[in-house]
Design a protein around this motif. Sequence first.
Motif, PDB file in Angstrom:
ATOM      1  N   LYS A   1       0.899  -1.377   0.100  1.00 13.08           N
ATOM      2  CA  LYS A   1       0.049   0.046   0.326  1.00 13.08           C
ATOM      3  C   LYS A   1       1.042   1.267  -0.091  1.00 13.08           C
ATOM      4  CE  LYS A   1      -4.281   2.126   2.340  1.00 13.08           C
ATOM      5  NZ  LYS A   1      -4.881   1.964   3.297  1.00 13.08           N
ATOM      6  N   LEU A   2       0.549   2.136  -0.994  1.00 12.67           N
ATOM      7  CA  LEU A   2       1.532   3.581  -1.116  1.00 12.67           C
ATOM      8  C   LEU A   2       0.858   4.627  -0.742  1.00 12.67           C
ATOM      9  CD1 LEU A   2       2.843   2.361  -4.350  1.00 12.67           C
ATOM     10  CD2 LEU A   2       3.842   1.683  -2.526  1.00 12.67           C
ATOM     11  N   PRO A   3       1.734   5.532  -0.446  1.00 12.99           N
ATOM     12  CA  PRO A   3       0.957   6.916  -0.350  1.00 12.99           C
ATOM     13  C   PRO A   3       0.226   7.530  -1.546  1.00 12.99           C
ATOM     14  CG  PRO A   3       3.555   7.031  -0.361  1.00 12.99           C
ATOM     15  CD  PRO A   3       3.198   5.735  -0.336  1.00 12.99           C
ATOM     16  N   CYS A   4      -0.723   8.092  -1.192  1.00 10.17           N
ATOM     17  CA  CYS A   4      -1.661   8.727  -2.427  1.00 10.17           C
ATOM     18  C   CYS A   4      -0.697  10.009  -2.949  1.00 10.17           C
ATOM     19  CB  CYS A   4      -3.092   8.947  -2.011  1.00 10.17           C
ATOM     20  SG  CYS A   4      -3.750   7.537  -1.601  1.00 10.17           S
ATOM     21  N   LEU A   5      -0.252   9.680  -4.369  1.00  6.27           N
ATOM     22  CA  LEU A   5       0.730  10.781  -4.823  1.00  6.27           C
ATOM     23  C   LEU A   5      -0.323  11.826  -5.336  1.00  6.27           C
ATOM     24  CD1 LEU A   5       3.099   8.594  -6.870  1.00  6.27           C
ATOM     25  CD2 LEU A   5       3.117   9.490  -4.564  1.00  6.27           C
ATOM     26  N   LYS A   6       0.277  13.404  -5.044  1.00  3.38           N
ATOM     27  CA  LYS A   6      -0.121  14.371  -5.776  1.00  3.38           C
ATOM     28  C   LYS A   6      -0.149  14.407  -7.438  1.00  3.38           C
ATOM     29  CE  LYS A   6       0.536  17.085  -1.833  1.00  3.38           C
ATOM     30  NZ  LYS A   6       1.388  18.357  -1.386  1.00  3.38           N
ATOM     31  N   PRO A   7      -0.877  15.167  -8.038  1.00  2.00           N
ATOM     32  CA  PRO A   7      -0.560  15.299  -9.500  1.00  2.00           C
ATOM     33  C   PRO A   7       1.054  15.633  -9.721  1.00  2.00           C
ATOM     34  CG  PRO A   7      -2.564  16.139  -8.986  1.00  2.00           C
ATOM     35  CD  PRO A   7      -1.827  15.830  -7.885  1.00  2.00           C
ATOM     36  N   GLY A   8       1.941  15.011 -10.725  1.00  2.00           N
ATOM     37  CA  GLY A   8       3.136  15.290 -10.719  1.00  2.00           C
ATOM     38  C   GLY A   8       4.028  14.686  -9.928  1.00  2.00           C
ATOM     39  N   GLU A   9       3.713  14.145  -8.776  1.00  2.00           N
ATOM     40  CA  GLU A   9       4.683  13.588  -7.727  1.00  2.00           C
ATOM     41  C   GLU A   9       5.207  12.261  -7.958  1.00  2.00           C
ATOM     42  OE1 GLU A   9       4.567  12.952  -3.034  1.00  2.00           O
ATOM     43  OE2 GLU A   9       2.695  13.355  -3.919  1.00  2.00           O
ATOM     44  N   GLU A  10       6.309  11.879  -7.971  1.00  2.00           N
ATOM     45  CA  GLU A  10       7.112  10.438  -7.943  1.00  2.00           C
ATOM     46  C   GLU A  10       7.247  10.025  -6.670  1.00  2.00           C
ATOM     47  OE1 GLU A  10      10.585  11.026 -10.460  1.00  2.00           O
ATOM     48  OE2 GLU A  10       9.302  11.653 -12.118  1.00  2.00           O
ATOM     49  N   HIS A  11       7.440   8.627  -6.699  1.00  2.00           N
ATOM     50  CA  HIS A  11       7.733   7.939  -5.337  1.00  2.00           C
ATOM     51  C   HIS A  11       8.679   6.560  -5.698  1.00  2.00           C
ATOM     52  CE1 HIS A  11       7.132   6.858  -1.450  1.00  2.00           C
ATOM     53  NE2 HIS A  11       6.867   5.517  -1.788  1.00  2.00           N
ATOM     54  N   GLU A  12       9.520   6.179  -5.130  1.00  2.00           N
ATOM     55  CA  GLU A  12      10.427   5.089  -5.298  1.00  2.00           C
ATOM     56  C   GLU A  12      10.263   4.075  -4.374  1.00  2.00           C
ATOM     57  OE1 GLU A  12      14.292   5.632  -7.290  1.00  2.00           O
ATOM     58  OE2 GLU A  12      15.076   5.031  -5.038  1.00  2.00           O
ATOM     59  N   ILE A  13      10.177   2.978  -4.642  1.00  2.00           N
ATOM     60  CA  ILE A  13       9.662   1.830  -3.863  1.00  2.00           C
ATOM     61  C   ILE A  13      10.849   0.825  -3.905  1.00  2.00           C
ATOM     62  CG2 ILE A  13       7.908   0.306  -3.000  1.00  2.00           C
ATOM     63  CD1 ILE A  13       7.019   2.790  -5.474  1.00  2.00           C
ATOM     64  N   GLU A  14      11.044  -0.113  -2.724  1.00  2.00           N
ATOM     65  CA  GLU A  14      11.947  -1.074  -3.017  1.00  2.00           C
ATOM     66  C   GLU A  14      10.918  -2.411  -2.681  1.00  2.00           C
ATOM     67  OE1 GLU A  14      15.625  -1.344  -0.893  1.00  2.00           O
ATOM     68  OE2 GLU A  14      16.541   0.329  -1.902  1.00  2.00           O
ATOM     69  N   MET A  15      11.045  -3.365  -3.227  1.00  2.00           N
ATOM     70  CA  MET A  15      10.334  -4.593  -3.175  1.00  2.00           C
ATOM     71  C   MET A  15      11.179  -6.000  -3.437  1.00  2.00           C
ATOM     72  SD  MET A  15       6.730  -5.961  -5.561  1.00  2.00           S
ATOM     73  CE  MET A  15       5.625  -4.565  -4.765  1.00  2.00           C
ATOM     74  N   PRO A  16      11.058  -6.873  -2.347  1.00  2.00           N
ATOM     75  CA  PRO A  16      11.806  -7.853  -2.205  1.00  2.00           C
ATOM     76  C   PRO A  16      11.437  -8.707  -3.485  1.00  2.00           C
ATOM     77  CG  PRO A  16      10.871  -7.761  -0.206  1.00  2.00           C
ATOM     78  CD  PRO A  16      10.363  -6.795  -0.999  1.00  2.00           C
ATOM     79  N   PHE A  17      12.539  -9.414  -4.062  1.00  2.12           N
ATOM     80  CA  PHE A  17      12.383 -10.152  -5.363  1.00  2.12           C
ATOM     81  C   PHE A  17      13.076 -11.496  -5.435  1.00  2.12           C
ATOM     82  CE2 PHE A  17      13.761 -11.600  -9.755  1.00  2.12           C
ATOM     83  CZ  PHE A  17      12.512 -11.221 -10.473  1.00  2.12           C
ATOM     84  N   LYS A  18      12.360 -12.530  -4.977  1.00  2.00           N
ATOM     85  CA  LYS A  18      12.618 -13.784  -4.833  1.00  2.00           C
ATOM     86  C   LYS A  18      13.289 -14.583  -5.986  1.00  2.00           C
ATOM     87  CE  LYS A  18       9.920 -14.237  -0.539  1.00  2.00           C
ATOM     88  NZ  LYS A  18       8.759 -15.120   0.156  1.00  2.00           N
ATOM     89  N   LYS A  19      14.186 -15.336  -5.991  1.00  2.00           N
ATOM     90  CA  LYS A  19      14.518 -16.315  -7.094  1.00  2.00           C
ATOM     91  C   LYS A  19      13.666 -17.299  -7.361  1.00  2.00           C
ATOM     92  CE  LYS A  19      19.565 -15.356  -6.544  1.00  2.00           C
ATOM     93  NZ  LYS A  19      20.787 -15.753  -6.364  1.00  2.00           N
ATOM     94  N   GLN A  20      12.878 -17.814  -6.323  1.00  2.00           N
ATOM     95  CA  GLN A  20      11.961 -18.974  -6.385  1.00  2.00           C
ATOM     96  C   GLN A  20      10.717 -18.562  -6.786  1.00  2.00           C
ATOM     97  OE1 GLN A  20      13.418 -17.919  -3.418  1.00  2.00           O
ATOM     98  NE2 GLN A  20      15.029 -19.348  -2.998  1.00  2.00           N
TER      99      GLN A  20
END
Length: 360
Positions: free
Chosen positions: A307-326
């Motif tokens: 669940k992410l913060p609700c961005l204003k028009p034009g706003e950017e956001h960077e997220i890190e998400m775990p990436f499993k090999k399996q």
Amino acid sequence: MNKVINSLQVVKIATINGEITLLTSGPLRLGGLHRSRIGCLTFEYIKPLSAKLKEATLEIAATTTTDPSHVKWRLWINNFPLTREFKPQNTIELKEEYFNKVLFDITPILHARESEEVKLAIKYDGPGEIEINHANLVLAFEAKEAVSSYAYFSGALIIPPNESSKFNVPLNVIDKYSGELKAIALAKSRHSMASIYVNNKEVFSLSGLSDLEEIHVENIQVKNNNEIEVKHEIHRENAIKKPIYLSTFILASTKIIKPYIRIKDVKLITDDKNPRLVIKIVNVGQSRPDKLWLLLIDAGIIINRLKLPCLKPGEEHEIEMPFKKQLRSKHLLSLRTVWTKLSRTFFEETRLTTSLTDNA
């Protein structure tokens, strides 16, 4: 029955700063020799964060085997007593039954007792049995970032097989391509096929209708005076030849200032930490969403949800998400942004490239 019966009646024609929503539940049978006389229908009612409830109409379609004057019931909304009397605003007497429509203004109840569910409890005390074909909540929400003109009809348009019927719907057009149609149809034969035309253009067609069919069509071209045509066809020779009922009909012209969440960039990081995706998203729309999620999907299965913060028009956001090999199939991985605005849900999906996932 071999003739069309049109008892659709205007409930309301209005324009609001906001939007109109239709929620449906049912069917439910009560009474008779082997059925309970008490039942409950539930609506998922989640008020949009950026809106205020203006009006709420409860609409009940009920089929009885006896004259409405002999029907006795009691209704509760969220445990609040609603009525002890069965007084339909509209009744159609058919060969062996009566089709009834009952409407209530429940705005004060929902204002007083807000919850994420609305429960309609029914106790039937009449002779024979009653079938609640469906119950609707027709909700008008006020919101700053939307405007909607709508025409709401209730009753029944009963169409035998291989017949059609037309009626006119006036509308204050907000934008001629912003039309949307919401309707409830009841089918008595699984071989029925229904088509709906708006101003001579087919906007909906479906064969094999279910007992209760919820119809929702968007992006219809509308005008100030709209001709609606409903066709019912049964082509199979030995099929049961029974009519369809158009029980609820709403035509609206709605304009919403929408957000649009786009995935701008995706990188796979494989340093000393566990592999992870670094995702950059941006709101390229004109408003802030009410809710926003990011999903990682593997072969059609959601394996991670943020669940992410609700961005204003034009706003950017960077997220890190775990990436499993399996993972099941690196060739079928995708990221999906899902967001809501008022009662509507939107999404955009991006397929992860093979070159990106092969490095994991």
